[in-house]
Design a protein around this motif. Structure first.
Motif, mmCIF file in Angstrom:
data_model
loop_
_atom_site.group_PDB
_atom_site.id
_atom_site.type_symbol
_atom_site.label_atom_id
_atom_site.label_comp_id
_atom_site.label_asym_id
_atom_site.label_seq_id
_atom_site.Cartn_x
_atom_site.Cartn_y
_atom_site.Cartn_z
ATOM 1 N N GLY A 106 0.830 -1.204 0.000
ATOM 2 C CA GLY A 106 0.000 0.000 0.000
ATOM 3 C C GLY A 106 0.860 1.248 0.000
ATOM 4 O O GLY A 106 2.006 1.232 -0.474
ATOM 5 N N SER A 107 0.339 2.339 0.524
ATOM 6 C CA SER A 107 1.099 3.592 0.596
ATOM 7 C C SER A 107 0.879 4.260 1.937
ATOM 8 O O SER A 107 -0.186 4.137 2.556
ATOM 9 N N LEU A 108 1.903 4.981 2.389
ATOM 10 C CA LEU A 108 1.844 5.736 3.639
ATOM 11 C C LEU A 108 2.374 7.129 3.353
ATOM 12 O O LEU A 108 3.503 7.287 2.870
ATOM 13 N N SER A 109 1.559 8.152 3.615
ATOM 14 C CA SER A 109 1.957 9.529 3.327
ATOM 15 C C SER A 109 1.795 10.396 4.558
ATOM 16 O O SER A 109 1.040 10.080 5.486
ATOM 17 N N PHE A 110 2.499 11.550 4.538
ATOM 18 C CA PHE A 110 2.502 12.488 5.655
ATOM 19 C C PHE A 110 2.320 13.897 5.114
ATOM 20 O O PHE A 110 2.913 14.265 4.099
ATOM 21 N N GLY A 111 1.495 14.708 5.798
ATOM 22 C CA GLY A 111 1.323 16.102 5.404
ATOM 23 C C GLY A 111 -0.141 16.501 5.352
ATOM 24 O O GLY A 111 -1.020 15.833 5.915
ATOM 25 N N ARG A 112 -0.411 17.608 4.682
ATOM 26 C CA ARG A 112 -1.781 18.110 4.519
ATOM 27 C C ARG A 112 -2.445 17.329 3.388
ATOM 28 O O ARG A 112 -2.006 17.392 2.232
ATOM 29 N N ASP A 113 -3.522 16.618 3.710
ATOM 30 C CA ASP A 113 -4.123 15.712 2.724
ATOM 31 C C ASP A 113 -5.639 15.701 2.887
ATOM 32 O O ASP A 113 -6.184 16.120 3.908
ATOM 33 N N TYR A 114 -6.323 15.203 1.833
ATOM 34 C CA TYR A 114 -7.764 15.001 1.924
ATOM 35 C C TYR A 114 -8.083 14.002 3.031
ATOM 36 O O TYR A 114 -7.305 13.077 3.292
ATOM 37 N N ILE A 115 -9.232 14.171 3.675
ATOM 38 C CA ILE A 115 -9.651 13.207 4.679
ATOM 39 C C ILE A 115 -9.859 11.850 4.003
ATOM 40 O O ILE A 115 -10.064 11.766 2.788
ATOM 41 N N ALA A 116 -9.809 10.790 4.781
ATOM 42 C CA ALA A 116 -10.021 9.451 4.242
ATOM 43 C C ALA A 116 -11.419 9.352 3.630
ATOM 44 O O ALA A 116 -12.420 9.600 4.298
ATOM 45 N N GLY A 117 -11.470 9.024 2.350
ATOM 46 C CA GLY A 117 -12.750 8.825 1.684
ATOM 47 C C GLY A 117 -13.401 10.062 1.100
ATOM 48 O O GLY A 117 -14.495 9.964 0.539
ATOM 49 N N TYR A 118 -12.761 11.227 1.184
ATOM 50 C CA TYR A 118 -13.399 12.429 0.630
ATOM 51 C C TYR A 118 -13.643 12.274 -0.871
ATOM 52 O O TYR A 118 -14.767 12.430 -1.354
ATOM 53 N N VAL A 119 -12.606 11.953 -1.618
ATOM 54 C CA VAL A 119 -12.730 11.809 -3.070
ATOM 55 C C VAL A 119 -13.464 10.525 -3.423
ATOM 56 O O VAL A 119 -14.340 10.507 -4.294
ATOM 57 N N GLU A 120 -13.143 9.433 -2.741
ATOM 58 C CA GLU A 120 -13.652 8.115 -3.099
ATOM 59 C C GLU A 120 -15.095 7.881 -2.652
ATOM 60 O O GLU A 120 -15.803 7.061 -3.252
ATOM 61 N N VAL A 121 -15.547 8.583 -1.595
ATOM 62 C CA VAL A 121 -16.881 8.318 -1.042
ATOM 63 C C VAL A 121 -17.765 9.571 -1.082
ATOM 64 O O VAL A 121 -18.819 9.575 -1.727
ATOM 65 N N GLN A 122 -17.370 10.632 -0.395
ATOM 66 C CA GLN A 122 -18.236 11.800 -0.271
ATOM 67 C C GLN A 122 -18.486 12.507 -1.599
ATOM 68 O O GLN A 122 -19.555 13.067 -1.823
ATOM 69 N N MET A 123 -17.516 12.493 -2.487
ATOM 70 C CA MET A 123 -17.657 13.182 -3.769
ATOM 71 C C MET A 123 -18.407 12.359 -4.815
ATOM 72 O O MET A 123 -18.921 12.896 -5.802
ATOM 73 N N THR A 124 -18.508 11.047 -4.598
ATOM 74 C CA THR A 124 -19.054 10.138 -5.608
ATOM 75 C C THR A 124 -20.449 10.499 -6.125
ATOM 76 O O THR A 124 -20.686 10.484 -7.334
ATOM 77 N N PRO A 125 -21.429 10.840 -5.262
ATOM 78 C CA PRO A 125 -22.767 11.117 -5.795
ATOM 79 C C PRO A 125 -22.956 12.521 -6.372
ATOM 80 O O PRO A 125 -24.058 12.849 -6.822
ATOM 81 N N ASP A 126 -21.920 13.338 -6.371
ATOM 82 C CA ASP A 126 -22.021 14.720 -6.852
ATOM 83 C C ASP A 126 -21.429 14.832 -8.253
ATOM 84 O O ASP A 126 -20.208 14.832 -8.412
ATOM 85 N N PRO A 127 -22.249 14.961 -9.303
ATOM 86 C CA PRO A 127 -21.713 15.078 -10.664
ATOM 87 C C PRO A 127 -20.938 16.376 -10.892
ATOM 88 O O PRO A 127 -20.220 16.499 -11.876
ATOM 89 N N PHE A 128 -21.068 17.337 -9.968
ATOM 90 C CA PHE A 128 -20.332 18.600 -10.068
ATOM 91 C C PHE A 128 -19.017 18.532 -9.279
ATOM 92 O O PHE A 128 -18.319 19.541 -9.169
ATOM 93 N N ILE A 129 -18.697 17.361 -8.754
ATOM 94 C CA ILE A 129 -17.472 17.081 -7.999
ATOM 95 C C ILE A 129 -17.095 18.218 -7.035
ATOM 96 O O ILE A 129 -15.954 18.642 -6.957
ATOM 97 N N HIS A 130 -18.124 18.680 -6.277
ATOM 98 C CA HIS A 130 -17.923 19.648 -5.198
ATOM 99 C C HIS A 130 -17.313 20.961 -5.673
ATOM 100 O O HIS A 130 -16.467 21.542 -4.991
ATOM 101 N N THR A 131 -17.725 21.447 -6.839
ATOM 102 C CA THR A 131 -17.210 22.722 -7.332
ATOM 103 C C THR A 131 -18.355 23.658 -7.713
ATOM 104 O O THR A 131 -19.437 23.216 -8.109
#
Length: 320
Positions: A106-131
């Motif tokens: 897998g991967s392990l990263s450090f720093g300022r990042d999206y919360i777990a699942g923001y892109v993969e889960v919370q953004m999924t039902p929004d066709p405007f991709i939160h913009t």
């Protein structure tokens, strides 16, 4: 001062690319410009007129092969206003600023990042991709969670059709617009799980923003029915003041002529007080000029907004 920092970063990244043949550095971003009339009170609106539907940005990402199936990677992303050239936030690298290692484990990263699942889960039902004015970000996190965490340690793992993310961050406000950020009671934490089987995609995300009582659960599903992509999401959680909230979203997009038609509806409710916080629907169209450039026109309406319940953004976006 900020732009001197950016030029220094470009020069440094170029040096890395020359020095190591097995390294790769990519410059990417988007420029978005147009007319924007936001939803909300005058305070919430900001300045209407020439602006952008989606935040313009420039970023740098790269990897280095360390051998034995191990590699190092980084991601730096700056946000700006295309109509003025100003930064959009107090952090220069507002989007992401992470460095990490990845391999078969897998991967392990450090720093300022999206919360777990923001892109993969919370953004999924929004066709405007939160913009833009049509963004459904409030329904994805219930206005309880956030988008990014400072000082995050993020682990990601994919195994065939399954994906998993776990994150823990510094005990400070995860996405404050001011610096220094106010402290939270606990370290923000998050977890997400995803599954893909052909055209069907399922996801679940949990977020603890770091308060004493707040948390948020969100589940989503997406599938294809002929040329139409359908998606939906449902969330439940609690604020730090013990207010219970519930949200749901349904969205769809389909190709039309040389573009894409997008539709979405969302509902966010305070179930403790049986009060609707936001009820929003939006319609939009992207007209593709190429694989990287498109014209867009979006209209959205929030029936619960205090003022200016209808918003519009019309413009041009180029991705590179």
């Amino acid at each position: 001062m900020q732009y001197k920092q950016l030029l220094s970063a470009v020069a440094a990244l170029g040096t890395v690319g020359i020095a190591a043949a097995q390294s790769s550095v990519t410059v990417f971003g988007k420029l978005d410009a147009g007319y924007v009339n936001k939803i909300g009170s005058k305070t919430a609106q900001g300045t209407n007129g020439m602006g952008e539907g989606a935040q313009s940005r420039i970023g740098f990402r790269g990897t280095e092969d360390l051998g034995g199936g191990l590699s190092a990677f980084f991601w730096l992303e700056h946000r700006l206003r295309s109509n003025t050239g100003e930064s959009t936030a107090v952090r220069f690298w507002q989007g992401q600023s992470i460095v990490g290692l990845k391999g078969g484990w897998g991967s392990l990263s450090f720093g300022r990042d999206y919360i777990a699942g923001y892109v993969e889960v919370q953004m999924t039902p929004d066709p405007f991709i939160h913009t833009g004015v049509s963004s459904m970000v409030a329904f994805g996190n219930g206005n309880i969670g956030t988008v990014r965490n400072d000082g995050a340690m993020t682990y990601k793992f994919d195994a065939g059709d399954f994906g998993m993310q776990a994150q823990i961050a510094n005990a400070s406000h995860p996405n404050s617009t001011t610096l220094p950020a106010p402290a939270t009671a606990r370290r923000p934490k998050g977890l997400s799980l995803t599954y893909r089987a052909g055209p069907v995609y399922l996801g679940y995300g949990y977020e603890d923003p770091g308060g004493r009582h707040d948390h948020w659960h969100f589940a989503t599903a997406r599938t294809e029915v002929g040329p139409v992509t359908l998606a939906g999401g449902y969330g439940r959680g609690r604020t730090d003041t013990l207010e219970q909230r519930r949200s749901w979203i349904v969205g769809a997009y389909l190709p039309i002529a040389s573009g894409r038609l997008k539709l979405v509806y969302g509902d966010l409710e305070n179930t403790s007080g049986k009060q609707t916080i936001s009820r929003k629907y939006a319609l939009g169209y992207n007209h593709h000029l190429s694989k990287r450039s498109f014209l867009y026109a979006n209209i959205a309406r929030d029936t619960e907004a205090w003022a200016d319940r209808t918003g519009v953004d019309i413009g041009l976006q180029h991705n590179f």
